[in-house]
Scaffold this active site. Structure first.
Site, mmCIF file in Angstrom:
data_model
loop_
_atom_site.group_PDB
_atom_site.id
_atom_site.type_symbol
_atom_site.label_atom_id
_atom_site.label_comp_id
_atom_site.label_asym_id
_atom_site.label_seq_id
_atom_site.Cartn_x
_atom_site.Cartn_y
_atom_site.Cartn_z
ATOM 1 N N LYS A 111 0.813 -1.213 0.000
ATOM 2 C CA LYS A 111 0.000 0.000 0.000
ATOM 3 C C LYS A 111 0.850 1.269 0.000
ATOM 4 O O LYS A 111 0.378 2.325 -0.404
ATOM 5 C CB LYS A 111 -0.963 -0.040 1.170
ATOM 6 C CG LYS A 111 -1.998 -1.152 0.961
ATOM 7 C CD LYS A 111 -3.038 -1.225 2.043
ATOM 8 C CE LYS A 111 -4.170 -2.151 1.650
ATOM 9 N NZ LYS A 111 -3.853 -3.569 1.829
HETATM 10 C C1 LIG Z 1 -4.550 -4.627 1.352
HETATM 11 C C2 LIG Z 1 -3.803 -5.887 1.240
HETATM 12 C C3 LIG Z 1 -4.217 -6.905 0.374
HETATM 13 C C4 LIG Z 1 -5.501 -6.822 -0.425
HETATM 14 O O1 LIG Z 1 -5.452 -5.834 -1.445
HETATM 15 P P1 LIG Z 1 -6.815 -5.296 -2.058
HETATM 16 O O2 LIG Z 1 -6.425 -4.149 -2.932
HETATM 17 O O3 LIG Z 1 -7.658 -4.861 -0.909
HETATM 18 O O4 LIG Z 1 -7.446 -6.412 -2.818
HETATM 19 C C5 LIG Z 1 -3.418 -8.030 0.272
HETATM 20 N N1 LIG Z 1 -2.290 -8.164 1.008
HETATM 21 C C6 LIG Z 1 -1.881 -7.210 1.849
HETATM 22 C C7 LIG Z 1 -0.635 -7.428 2.637
HETATM 23 C C8 LIG Z 1 -2.607 -6.030 1.990
HETATM 24 O O5 LIG Z 1 -2.179 -5.087 2.827
#
Ligand SMILES: *Cc1c(COP(=O)(O)O)cnc(C)c1O
Length: 460
Positions: free
Chosen positions: A108
């Site tokens: 993220k």
């Molecule tokens: C947020 C997240 C996901 C999922 O991603 P999305 O965009 O919500 O589908 C998967 N793995 C990790 C470590 C995350 O932080």
């Protein structure tokens, strides 16, 4: 580029408006008015470094002066600890796209480092301020806080499910000392947090009065930043293997990450298969295999960032799936809101969309995958990435390499790693440094009114 709403109730807005408002005023999500075809650029783009590639991809969608955009991209990815930003590592028959070298060790950061800079840029121009309201299942919160902490004109309020994020994840949020950061532990599930945020955003008078904005994966700028690494990762794999097409597996929760990959495919990146991987919370895998999208109850797993039943970005994909018909999107989403279920007609055994495949990885299989990669190859997968790798291996092809997105550093989930390998081996100095810092948070009931009151109190 202009942006339209999936629900059609709004005239097109510009990039700045789409980014600063997050959710469209008709309750829909923003999408670009058109998707550029970049196939003529692919050969030239294949050799660009990460930031140069990001500039090429993003300037197709963001109406910003090239120098300003370049500076924001440069600043965002200078915070990453790897020179390639998102390197590709071949291990055990798959190619791992490591997205976790940013400040908070989750993918993220790729989007939120950029978004924080875009916000500050627009606010400085307009003299306005912004109060960010976000729901997190764990990783978004700390990445969003890292993106905006100390930035002028911005406050951030992060809701997370009390007791359902890992201790390391919680510390990454609650130890940040900047006074523009507020952590709210809600006694409920992530879906409760997300519902509260949506309800507050849909109260337009409140939203305007308190100048609220979003950083959740519904924010268009986040998806935009994520499109870049699909290109980068696919180019690296194609260079490493000589293949001309790739399969990509994505551990999925809110459908933001994989939707960015879907857009990359629609722009012309030669992705032959997008593979959606879920943990036990498998609403999306069931949808892609049967055409029925039915809400279940959230189950807590070792991959908490994917413990989601209602995927906030799903509506964007639905818009394309029903032939860009906003009235049909409204009809389906209203049906889902009332009954907790929607069904696409005419779905056969081949599933909903030939581009997508989908599968579920149970906890025992995720643990076994972590153990196997560690014991046989000395490589540590975090539990989310392990879900992706496990499902991806069910769709291997001798002709096409498999790019598996690694979404978090294993040290963020050291207890799961301990469980899988029997050893306490997942550490990172960034997290170790937080162990003894003071924490700040407020515990609230899972009620919209309680959150509204907190905002009134803390926003002058
Ligand atoms: C947020 C997240 C996901 C999922 O991603 P999305 O965009 O919500 O589908 C998967 N793995 C990790 C470590 C995350 O932080």
């Amino acid at each position: 580029m202009n942006y339209i709403s999936t629900r059609g109730g709004e005239t097109a807005v510009d990039f700045q408006t789409a980014v600063l408002t997050g959710l469209a005023r008709d309750g829909g999500l923003f999408l670009p008015a058109e998707i550029p075809d970049v196939r003529p650029e692919l050969t030239a783009w294949a050799s660009l470094d990460y930031s140069a590639l990001a500039l090429e991809v993003m300037r197709r969608f963001a109406d910003l002066p090239a120098d300003d955009l370049r500076a924001m991209i440069g600043g965002s990815y200078a915070t990453f600890r790897h020179p390639d930003v998102t390197p590709v590592v071949p291990v055990n028959g798959v190619h791992i796209l490591e997205l976790f070298h940013g400040p908070t060790l989750a993918f993220k950061d790729v989007a939120l480092q950029f978004l924080g800079r875009v916000f500050e840029y627009y606010l400085a121009q307009s003299g306005r301020r912004l109060n960010i309201l976000a729901a997190t299942s764990g990783d978004t919160g700390s990445a969003a806080i890292a993106g905006v902490r100390g930035r002028r004109g911005i406050r951030i309020f992060v809701l997370y499910p009390h007791g359902r994020v890992s201790p390391a994840q919680e510390r990454q949020m609650t130890t940040v000392p900047d006074n523009n950061v507020f952590c709210l532990a809600v006694r409920g599930s992530f879906d409760d947090c997300q519902t509260i945020v949506k309800t507050i955003f849909n109260d337009l008078a409140f939203r305007d009065r308190y100048e609220l904005g979003a950083v959740n994966s519904i924010n268009w700028a986040r998806l935009l930043a994520q499109i870049v690494y699909y290109f980068y990762g696919a180019f690296r794999v194609m260079a490493q293997t000589g293949a001309r097409t790739v399969r990509i597996v994505v551990p999925t929760g809110n459908f933001g990450d994989i939707f960015a990959g879907y857009l990359a495919a629609r722009m012309g990146l030669p992705i032959s298969r997008m593979i959606l991987a879920t943990n036990e919370n498998d609403i999306l895998a069931r949808f892609f295999n049967t055409g029925v999208y039915r809400r279940g109850t959230v189950q807590a797993t070792l991959s908490p960032s994917m413990d989601i039943q209602v995927a906030s970005n799903f509506e964007r994909y639905l818009y394309y799936l029903v032939g860009c018909d906003p009235r049909e999107v409204c009809r389906l989403m209203e049906t889902f809101a009332h009954s907790g279920k929607l069904r696409l007609d005419g779905v056969t055994g081949a599933g909903v969309d030939p581009l997508f495949a989908a599968g579920t990885c149970m906890t025992a299989d995720a643990l076994a995958t972590i153990r196997e990669f560690y014991e046989q190859h000395g490589y540590l997968l975090d539990p989310h990435s392990a879900v992706g790798v496990h499902v991806g291996r069910q769709f291997l092809s001798p002709a096409e390499p498999m790019l598996a997105l690694a979404t978090a550093h294993p040290a963020k989930f050291s207890e799961a790693i301990c469980k899988a390998t029997g050893r306490d081996i997942a550490h990172h100095p960034v997290l170790d440094a937080l162990a003894n810092l003071p924490q700040r948070r407020t515990v609230l009931p899972a009620e919209t009114e309680a959150v509204r009151a907190f905002l009134r109190e803390h926003i002058p």
